[in-house]
Design a protein around this motif. Structure first.
Motif, PDB file in Angstrom:
ATOM      1  N   ALA A  71      42.165  33.917  45.454  1.00 50.15           N
ATOM      2  CA  ALA A  71      40.594  35.219  45.365  1.00 50.15           C
ATOM      3  C   ALA A  71      40.305  35.935  46.628  1.00 50.15           C
ATOM      4  O   ALA A  71      40.283  34.960  47.808  1.00 50.15           O
ATOM      5  N   GLN A 115      40.580  44.900  38.759  1.00 50.15           N
ATOM      6  CA  GLN A 115      40.907  43.745  39.496  1.00 50.15           C
ATOM      7  C   GLN A 115      40.318  42.397  39.548  1.00 50.15           C
ATOM      8  O   GLN A 115      40.854  41.701  39.695  1.00 50.15           O
ATOM      9  N   LYS A 118      41.400  40.572  37.071  1.00 48.84           N
ATOM     10  CA  LYS A 118      43.209  38.833  38.186  1.00 48.84           C
ATOM     11  C   LYS A 118      42.305  37.711  38.876  1.00 48.84           C
ATOM     12  O   LYS A 118      42.954  36.775  38.787  1.00 48.84           O
ATOM     13  N   ALA A 119      41.578  38.856  40.083  1.00 49.57           N
ATOM     14  CA  ALA A 119      40.951  37.713  40.893  1.00 49.57           C
ATOM     15  C   ALA A 119      40.160  36.345  40.347  1.00 49.57           C
ATOM     16  O   ALA A 119      40.740  35.539  40.248  1.00 49.57           O
TER      17      ALA A 119
END
Length: 288
Positions: A71, A115, A118-119
């Protein structure tokens, strides 16, 4: 405090150092040198704190080393835990681009939250050797670890003279958590960096190994993560009744911390106290 000694030990040259605001526990500095831009954090040496606030810099270094692989997390450049050059622990990391998401109106928030989903899902795939705070010693089960965390904040409340309501915990719902995930536990908008999109997740000093659901507390501080379809859809999570009970328990835990820590930090903002107290009551209303 001679932070220059730490930077020299890290082989930086011709550096300039300026304090960065926003920290509530550590001293934080922006460092510019021919080698690049960095962030230096130095822990307090004798500041009274809560039980879990021990060796937090070492936990943040661990979080960065593991999180950087999956990440947008700062990379560890140098650490010094000897407490010989400066009174506390020191951590030097890369400086990520962007500004905190908090208060921003110039970004596509929905896109950033997708975003972010997902991280965070990537972070939660990192599996630890046990459950709990790394700096306090790990447990073999999440139930044991989380109950110990709650017991610790209760003891802190007694030590600092704060009256906390009881948190009713059903061990059966915590027994469902079988894998110790890497949980940041402080991902409010102030620790999420953005430019045109997501650029960084910072300040991982309060991380632990545990239930990914615990992450959803700070990700929707004083609110409900279930209202954030962009994040949850990207993360790929659907709530069950037991997950909702666990989430309310983690909310109650964090809001209890926020009430107790006001004493050693000397905070006296009545509006914030009411905000946290009301959020704590809402969480407790969910628990059986």
């Amino acid at each position: 405090m001679t932070v220059e000694l730490i930077l020299a030990e890290a082989d930086l040259t011709e550096f300039t150092v300026r304090p960065l605001g926003g920290g509530t526990y550590n001293a934080v500095y922006r460092v510019t040198s021919p080698e690049g831009d960095f962030v230096l954090k130095v822990s307090p040496s004798d500041q009274p704190g809560l039980t879990y606030e021990r060796n937090l810099m070492r936990t943040e270094a661990l979080f960065c080393r593991l999180g950087h692989e999956v990440a947008p997390v700062p990379e560890v450049v140098h650490t010094d835990f000897s407490r010989t050059l400066v009174p506390g622990d020191a951590l030097l990391t890369t400086c990520l681009p962007g500004q905190p998401l908090f208060g921003r109106t110039d970004v596509d928030r929905a896109s950033v939250r997708r975003q972010l989903g997902k991280a965070v899902a990537g972070l939660h795939e990192v599996t630890g050797p046990g459950f709990g705070y790394p700096q306090l010693g790990l447990h073999t089960s999440w139930t044991s670890a989380f109950f110990a965390m709650v017991d610790a904040v209760r003891a802190d409340a007694v030590r600092f003279g704060v009256d906390l309501p009881d948190i009713s915990l059903d061990p059966r719902v915590f027994d469902e958590v079988k894998r110790p995930s890497l949980v940041h536990f402080d991902l409010w908008d102030g620790n999420v960096l953005t430019d045109t999109g997501l650029t960084g997740l910072v300040d991982g000093e309060r991380a632990f190994w545990g239930d990914p659901v615990a992450e959803f507390v700070s990700l929707a501080l004083f609110g409900s993560i279930e209202d954030d379809g962009d994040f949850l859809g990207s993360y790929g999570f659907e709530f069950t009744d037991s997950a909702r009970i666990r989430l309310a328990s983690y909310q109650a835990y964090l809001y209890s911390i926020m009430l107790v820590e006001r004493v050693p930090r000397g905070s006296s903002d009545p509006a914030m106290e009411r905000l946290v107290t009301d959020a704590l009551r809402r969480a407790l209303d969910v628990l059986p």
